[in-house]
Each structure stands twice: as structure tokens, then as C-alpha cells.
Design a protein around this motif. Sequence first.
Motif, mmCIF file in Angstrom:
data_model
loop_
_atom_site.group_PDB
_atom_site.id
_atom_site.type_symbol
_atom_site.label_atom_id
_atom_site.label_comp_id
_atom_site.label_asym_id
_atom_site.label_seq_id
_atom_site.Cartn_x
_atom_site.Cartn_y
_atom_site.Cartn_z
ATOM 1 N N ALA A 133 -25.071 -17.567 35.404
ATOM 2 C CA ALA A 133 -24.617 -18.060 34.033
ATOM 3 C C ALA A 133 -25.561 -18.235 32.971
ATOM 4 O O ALA A 133 -25.438 -18.704 31.873
ATOM 5 N N ALA A 134 -26.887 -17.853 33.267
ATOM 6 C CA ALA A 134 -28.084 -17.828 32.625
ATOM 7 C C ALA A 134 -27.802 -16.885 31.074
ATOM 8 O O ALA A 134 -27.313 -15.770 31.387
ATOM 9 N N PRO A 135 -28.380 -17.411 30.106
ATOM 10 C CA PRO A 135 -28.119 -16.469 28.878
ATOM 11 C C PRO A 135 -29.059 -15.239 28.730
ATOM 12 O O PRO A 135 -28.522 -14.429 28.028
ATOM 13 N N SER A 136 -30.166 -15.275 29.900
ATOM 14 C CA SER A 136 -30.937 -14.089 29.803
ATOM 15 C C SER A 136 -31.809 -14.269 30.899
ATOM 16 O O SER A 136 -31.971 -15.322 31.546
ATOM 17 N N THR A 137 -32.440 -13.187 31.517
ATOM 18 C CA THR A 137 -33.514 -13.309 32.427
ATOM 19 C C THR A 137 -34.453 -14.232 32.316
ATOM 20 O O THR A 137 -35.004 -14.849 33.159
ATOM 21 N N GLU A 138 -35.060 -14.054 31.242
ATOM 22 C CA GLU A 138 -36.285 -15.010 30.816
ATOM 23 C C GLU A 138 -35.523 -16.460 30.766
ATOM 24 O O GLU A 138 -36.491 -17.284 31.283
ATOM 25 N N ALA A 139 -34.417 -16.838 30.304
ATOM 26 C CA ALA A 139 -34.095 -18.136 30.585
ATOM 27 C C ALA A 139 -34.158 -18.468 31.930
ATOM 28 O O ALA A 139 -34.282 -19.653 32.379
ATOM 29 N N ALA B 256 -37.673 -3.701 34.188
ATOM 30 C CA ALA B 256 -37.084 -4.004 35.448
ATOM 31 C C ALA B 256 -36.228 -5.330 35.651
ATOM 32 O O ALA B 256 -35.989 -5.967 36.773
ATOM 33 N N GLY B 257 -35.554 -5.624 34.411
ATOM 34 C CA GLY B 257 -34.627 -6.851 34.424
ATOM 35 C C GLY B 257 -35.150 -7.934 35.098
ATOM 36 O O GLY B 257 -36.149 -8.902 34.624
ATOM 37 N N LEU B 258 -34.690 -8.526 36.142
ATOM 38 C CA LEU B 258 -34.868 -9.762 36.894
ATOM 39 C C LEU B 258 -36.468 -9.637 37.418
ATOM 40 O O LEU B 258 -37.185 -10.632 37.741
ATOM 41 N N SER C 272 -39.448 -12.200 36.507
ATOM 42 C CA SER C 272 -40.037 -13.032 37.652
ATOM 43 C C SER C 272 -41.489 -12.827 37.339
ATOM 44 O O SER C 272 -42.287 -13.960 37.725
ATOM 45 N N LEU C 273 -41.752 -11.743 37.040
ATOM 46 C CA LEU C 273 -43.346 -11.455 36.932
ATOM 47 C C LEU C 273 -43.942 -12.314 35.925
ATOM 48 O O LEU C 273 -45.070 -12.889 36.028
ATOM 49 N N ALA C 274 -43.258 -12.402 34.759
ATOM 50 C CA ALA C 274 -43.588 -13.452 33.808
ATOM 51 C C ALA C 274 -43.727 -14.842 34.092
ATOM 52 O O ALA C 274 -44.592 -15.681 33.803
ATOM 53 N N MET D 101 -29.739 -7.165 36.611
ATOM 54 C CA MET D 101 -29.524 -6.712 38.059
ATOM 55 C C MET D 101 -29.659 -5.216 38.056
ATOM 56 O O MET D 101 -30.132 -4.477 38.750
ATOM 57 N N VAL D 102 -28.687 -4.390 37.002
ATOM 58 C CA VAL D 102 -28.942 -3.235 36.929
ATOM 59 C C VAL D 102 -30.210 -2.585 36.681
ATOM 60 O O VAL D 102 -30.710 -1.669 37.346
ATOM 61 N N ASP D 103 -30.895 -3.144 35.612
ATOM 62 C CA ASP D 103 -32.365 -2.696 35.411
ATOM 63 C C ASP D 103 -33.006 -2.819 36.615
ATOM 64 O O ASP D 103 -33.952 -1.931 36.840
ATOM 65 N N MET D 104 -33.082 -3.971 37.471
ATOM 66 C CA MET D 104 -33.812 -4.184 38.374
ATOM 67 C C MET D 104 -33.466 -3.124 39.693
ATOM 68 O O MET D 104 -34.536 -2.636 40.021
#
Length: 294
Positions: A76-82, A119-121, A125-127, A253-256
Motif C-alpha cells: 500500500a506504500a505510495p512509492s518505493t522510496e516511501a 530497478a524499482g524496489l 533498497s540500495l538507497a 516490482m516490474v522494474d525490478m
Amino acid sequence: MLVITAPTSTIGRQLVDALLDLGAPLRLVARDPSRLAPEVRERAEVVEGSHSDAAVIDRACEGAEAVFWLAPDDPAAPSTEAAYVDFTRPACEAFARHGVKRVVGISVLGRGTPMAGHAGLVTASLAMNDLIAASGVAYRAVSCPSFMHNLLHQVGAIKDQGKFFMMIDPDLKSPTVATRDIAATAARLLLDDSWKGSGQVACLGPEDLSPNEMAQIISEVLGTEISYRQIPGAAFKERLTGFGMTDAMAQGMVDMFDAKNQGLDNAEPRTPESTTPTTFRQWCEEVLKPAVTA
């Protein structure tokens, strides 16, 4: 004192059991302590609440020597960064405030690759890793490819359709890892007070397999024909949003998986240290088969 976040997650449960068996003093941060086994609640201190909550993680880090960090799945997160970076900010402040010496986090492969920035997620995660390292603690990211455990989400399809589905190219050989081996690596790092600075420890499983090879092994273990079907990215995203995932997280997820198809998980060199013991066949025999036949 060792602080364990996400102690009821697949990795967290196994980590808690391993550390308790070794007599380590534990403080567990759990949103719902009732999900902890009674014997775990008796042997560990429990802080109730989300580890994204500044007050909760501050209380948990008081007097802590080391912390196990896992940002939970948040469809439900609004963005991968969130989901990764913003979720982790209060903890980084608590690490610095309380002088936590070491943090061990669960993360991903791909640092330094051309694909990692899109790469999305994985990118998020690396950030998150960079944010934790910048807090001043000694940090080790336990960096993993796809989990064997993810196939448990497809037990119904395996049982009813004789198929499993992913976005990965059918003949792309890549590493997969058992969560038990991730937990064992995290336990070793948490109990070792000799390492300094920041870096990663890769967990690559013992072999690289393609989805078609995985299907063959599953077929042999189950004694019935199981096949693999690749899902196009657009269909995969539609399926995820149909289950309630936000558009941003589904696209992440798709970008990952697009990045994985470009070799993201294959860039990490396999070494004796990064080769974990549980084979895919062993995992299928001990985990997947009982789940399918239950």
C-alpha cells in the motif's frame, strides 16, 4: 542487547529462534506481539508497535548494541522510496542517538551495476542502505537474489494448474536463496563484534538455476509434471494492482524484474563465502512439497 525488527517475518522468525538457541539477549519490535510464539515472548523483551514509528524504534534502541533491520513488504506504500527510505529514517536517527554499534539489514544485489538506478524496489533498497550507513553505525547489508520462499505464494497454482508464473526469462540462470540461510548469515553478523564500516555480505545459494530448470526439479520432487510460464510485465502489473498493490509499488516490482532479466542478480561474483548451503531441491523436498501436499 540485540534488537530484532520484523520478528514474525519469514526471516525474522528463523533469526529469533537461532539467536535464542544461542542464549543471546533479544528485544523484539512487533506490531502484533500475539503473533510471536509463547515461548519466544517468555524469553525475549517485546516492544509493541511499528519500527517505522519514531517513538517505538527510539525505545527499542535504548541500550542496544546491534539491530537487525528489515523493511517489511508494503503493497500500500505510495512509492518505493516511501516503503524503504522514508520507513527507515526514524530508525537512523535512533541508531545515532543511542550509539548503536552495528546494524545488519536485509537488502538486494545490484550495487554498482548499470541496472541498479532503474530497478524499482532494488533501487529503493540500495538507497536505504546508503541512509543507514550515513547514520554512522557499522552496517552490513545481507544482499540477496530472489528467495526460494517466494514460490510458496504459488502453491495453489502449482497444485491446481501444474504451473508457476514469474516475469523471469525461462532460460535465464540466476541465483536463488533459502531464507534459512539468510537468517543464519544475519545471526552470525549480529553476534560478531569485530567488523567495522559499511559493506555487503551476499547470499547466493549454492547454484544458479533457470525457471525451466526449477520446474524440472519441482516436477521430480512432487512426482508430477510442473511447468513454468513467463508473465509479460504489463500482465504482471495488472495482477499486482488487482490484489490491491498501489500503482507505484506494482511498477517497482516490474522494474525490478526487468533489471533481473538484464542480469542484475548475476553481476555478483560467486565465492565460497557467498555460496550458502541449501539447494533448491532440498528446499523443495523440505518446504515446498509439504505445502503443496498439505
